[in-house]
Design an enzyme around this catalytic site. Structure first.
Site, PDB file in Angstrom:
ATOM      1  N   ASN A  81     -20.972 -18.284 -49.406  1.00 43.05           N
ATOM      2  CA  ASN A  81     -20.013 -19.240 -49.191  1.00 43.05           C
ATOM      3  C   ASN A  81     -19.321 -19.038 -47.951  1.00 43.05           C
ATOM      4  OD1 ASN A  81     -18.588 -17.116 -49.422  1.00 43.05           O
ATOM      5  ND2 ASN A  81     -17.478 -17.560 -51.206  1.00 43.05           N
ATOM      6  N   SER A 127     -15.243  -6.188 -51.739  1.00 46.76           N
ATOM      7  CA  SER A 127     -15.781  -4.789 -51.652  1.00 46.76           C
ATOM      8  C   SER A 127     -14.493  -3.923 -50.889  1.00 46.76           C
ATOM      9  CB  SER A 127     -16.699  -4.764 -50.766  1.00 46.76           C
ATOM     10  OG  SER A 127     -16.452  -5.251 -49.623  1.00 46.76           O
ATOM     11  N   THR A 167     -21.468   0.616 -56.042  1.00 54.06           N
ATOM     12  CA  THR A 167     -20.758   1.412 -55.033  1.00 54.06           C
ATOM     13  C   THR A 167     -20.431   2.846 -55.705  1.00 54.06           C
ATOM     14  OG1 THR A 167     -18.671   1.669 -54.042  1.00 54.06           O
ATOM     15  CG2 THR A 167     -18.791   0.386 -56.119  1.00 54.06           C
ATOM     16  N   TYR A 191     -11.575  -2.316 -57.580  1.00 61.31           N
ATOM     17  CA  TYR A 191     -12.834  -2.399 -56.561  1.00 61.31           C
ATOM     18  C   TYR A 191     -13.980  -1.814 -57.639  1.00 61.31           C
ATOM     19  CZ  TYR A 191     -16.941  -1.891 -53.793  1.00 61.31           C
ATOM     20  OH  TYR A 191     -18.074  -1.652 -53.219  1.00 61.31           O
ATOM     21  N   PHE A 258      -5.551   7.700 -42.798  1.00 58.54           N
ATOM     22  CA  PHE A 258      -4.816   7.484 -44.194  1.00 58.54           C
ATOM     23  C   PHE A 258      -4.705   8.746 -45.075  1.00 58.54           C
ATOM     24  CE2 PHE A 258      -6.240   2.923 -43.778  1.00 58.54           C
ATOM     25  CZ  PHE A 258      -5.132   2.377 -43.253  1.00 58.54           C
ATOM     26  N   ASP A 335      -7.912   5.621 -52.986  1.00 62.05           N
ATOM     27  CA  ASP A 335      -8.851   6.554 -52.232  1.00 62.05           C
ATOM     28  C   ASP A 335      -9.133   7.844 -52.941  1.00 62.05           C
ATOM     29  OD1 ASP A 335      -9.699   4.994 -50.182  1.00 62.05           O
ATOM     30  OD2 ASP A 335      -8.116   5.828 -48.782  1.00 62.05           O
TER      31      ASP A 335
HETATM   32  N1  UDP Z   1      -9.601   5.279 -43.403  1.00 60.91           N
HETATM   33  C1  UDP Z   1      -8.842   5.480 -42.655  1.00 60.91           C
HETATM   34  N2  UDP Z   1      -8.185   4.789 -41.504  1.00 60.91           N
HETATM   35  C2  UDP Z   1      -8.485   3.433 -41.546  1.00 60.91           C
HETATM   36  C3  UDP Z   1      -9.632   2.979 -42.475  1.00 60.91           C
HETATM   37  C4  UDP Z   1     -10.216   3.920 -43.384  1.00 60.91           C
HETATM   38  O1  UDP Z   1      -7.989   6.687 -42.581  1.00 60.91           O
HETATM   39  O2  UDP Z   1      -8.144   2.561 -40.807  1.00 60.91           O
HETATM   40  C5  UDP Z   1     -10.064   6.256 -44.191  1.00 60.91           C
HETATM   41  C6  UDP Z   1     -10.177   5.778 -45.463  1.00 60.91           C
HETATM   42  O3  UDP Z   1      -8.895   6.254 -46.398  1.00 60.91           O
HETATM   43  C7  UDP Z   1     -11.314   6.552 -46.406  1.00 60.91           C
HETATM   44  C8  UDP Z   1     -12.278   6.485 -45.107  1.00 60.91           C
HETATM   45  O4  UDP Z   1     -11.436   6.194 -43.887  1.00 60.91           O
HETATM   46  O5  UDP Z   1     -10.846   7.625 -46.585  1.00 60.91           O
HETATM   47  C9  UDP Z   1     -13.349   5.370 -45.504  1.00 60.91           C
HETATM   48  O6  UDP Z   1     -12.782   4.300 -45.506  1.00 60.91           O
HETATM   49  P1  UDP Z   1     -13.533   2.804 -45.393  1.00 60.91           P
HETATM   50  O7  UDP Z   1     -12.527   1.639 -45.716  1.00 60.91           O
HETATM   51  O8  UDP Z   1     -14.270   2.805 -44.224  1.00 60.91           O
HETATM   52  O9  UDP Z   1     -14.494   2.919 -46.877  1.00 60.91           O
HETATM   53  P2  UDP Z   1     -14.280   3.322 -48.219  1.00 60.91           P
HETATM   54  O10 UDP Z   1     -14.463   4.835 -48.422  1.00 60.91           O
HETATM   55  O11 UDP Z   1     -13.023   2.773 -48.669  1.00 60.91           O
HETATM   56  O12 UDP Z   1     -15.501   2.576 -48.910  1.00 60.91           O
END
Ligand code: UDP
Length: 381
Positions: A81, A127, A167, A191, A258, A335
């Protein structure tokens, strides 16, 4: 891939070529909606790369079993899409249809038009962990309802095999590390919950109607095509490695980390980073497995090595040679502290052998893309 949206259909055509009378040809069709990243290696055959929403796939697959059966995916159909995907990322040899997973007629029209499909690869789910926590109904709509519509259409068209992008988020906080496929699935975010619901939908659809499935639980999909021409392009970007590299290429001021109070060695989350090419390869193997009569199953896809967020940032500094400004913030909702895969089952059953198991190499492939495409697929790079 994290994911993803899309499907790939494979259809069996007549044997081609007088020299290869017993060689079936498969036509693959991919439908994409979201964010998955996946591509197949050029050496395999000019494959396609699917990224987040995806793209591609063009693959040639050979398997040697009784008498050297050779499967050739020489036609690809992509359905997307374009909500998060880019037409520029679709392989020029693929036939492309624009449509939405939740629109039964649009899917039916494609399947009516592309007869003889043997298998589907479904990459078409939203996702993003963070987004799913503030907009959960979007995830139930596209991921769960969209999959239900797809399965109805597959049933109506007699298509009996599906490979699905699942996932690590289905597990939630793991009881052990590395995580096994048999471990409990208690998602900590919406998710993961919807991906788990999709897996269960495949299960019960198989029980009732005999559609076989392979669910591939990706850990942290990352990296880019080694040629540097296909990579991640999300808007807004939310994934760790692309954001770090946007800081390195000057299109972003800083990376926000984070959470620094997790129960890990440096307080930041641990993840298992797996290259998109290796993920792509697993999809080809999964198709081959189903078409050879394999039973429905679930497989983890990761490297089995965990890196903290701080370690990923340090590695990116090393690879790019750039300074990367870091700002520490609070935790992101949903997370889990640590997600690291055991992928022994995929290696044993599917014959999967990930080649990009070094984080520096993975980041280098992503850097090749981000440093040359600061605007993603938009013109003006
Ligand atoms: N993360 C972060 N800062 C960001 C994006 C992600 O600290 O700007 C951390 C996030 O909290 C997780 C890890 O990096 O612990 C991987 O995050 P991502 O979103 O890449 O993949 P996910 O684990 O959510 O599938």
């Amino acid at each position: 891939v994290k994911e993803y949206l899309g499907y790939m259909y494979a259809k069996r055509a007549e044997p081609s070529g007088i020299c290869l009378p017993i060689i079936p040809t498969l036509l693959m069709m991919i439908l994409c909606l979201l964010s998955s990243r996946l591509y197949v290696k050029e050496e395999v055959h000019d494959v396609a790369v699917l990224y987040d929403v995806f793209l591609t796939l063009y693959a040639e697959l050979s398997c040697c079993s009784a008498g050297c059966l050779r499967l050739k995916f020489d036609e690809v159909v992509v359905f997307d899409n374009l909500e998060t995907g880019y037409i520029e990322a679709v392989h020029p040899k693929a036939r492309f249809y624009q449509g939405d997973l939740r629109n039964r007629k649009e899917i039916d029209d494609v399947l009516d038009n592309e007869s003889g499909i043997d298998a589907v690869i479904h990459f078409a789910a939203n996702s993003l962990v963070g987004e799913s926590m503030v907009n959960p109904l979007k995830y139930y709509d596209n991921n769960v309802y969209g999959t239900k519509v797809l399965l109805e259409s597959l049933l109506a068209h007699g298509i009996k095999n599906i490979v699905f992008s699942s996932t690590a988020a289905t597990y939630g906080e793991p009881l052990q590390t590395p995580i096994l496929e048999s471990d409990p699935t208690v998602p900590t975010n919406c998710y993961g919950e919807t991906k788990r619901a999709m897996e269960r939908m495949f299960h019960w659809t198989e029980v009732a109607h005999g559609i076989k499935y392979v669910s591939l639980r990706y850990f942290n999909a990352c990296g880019a095509h080694v040629n540097g021409n296909i990579g991640e392009a999300h808007n807004p970007e939310s994934h760790l490695i692309p954001i770090i590299l946007q800081v390195a290429n000057g299109t972003r001021d800083h990376i926000s980390v984070f959470g620094t109070d997790y129960d890990t060695e440096d307080g930041t989350c641990i993840r298992d980073y797996i290259h998109v090419t290796d993920l792509a390869q697993a999809h080809i193997l999964a198709c081959k497995y189903l078409l050879a009569g394999g039973k429905s199953d679930i497989f983890n896809l990761g490297n089995g090595i965990g890196f903290t967020v701080k370690e990923v940032i340090e590695k990116a500094k090393e690879v790019t040679g750039k300074e990367i400004k870091v700002v520490y913030e609070g935790r992101r909702a949903g997370d889990p502290a640590e997600l690291v895969a055991s992928s022994d089952k995929a290696k044993r059953v599917l014959g999967w052998h990930p080649e990009y198991n070094d984080l520096g190499t993975i980041i280098a492939t992503a850097w090749k893309w981000h440093s040359t495409h600061p605007n993603g697929y938009k013109k003006g790079n």
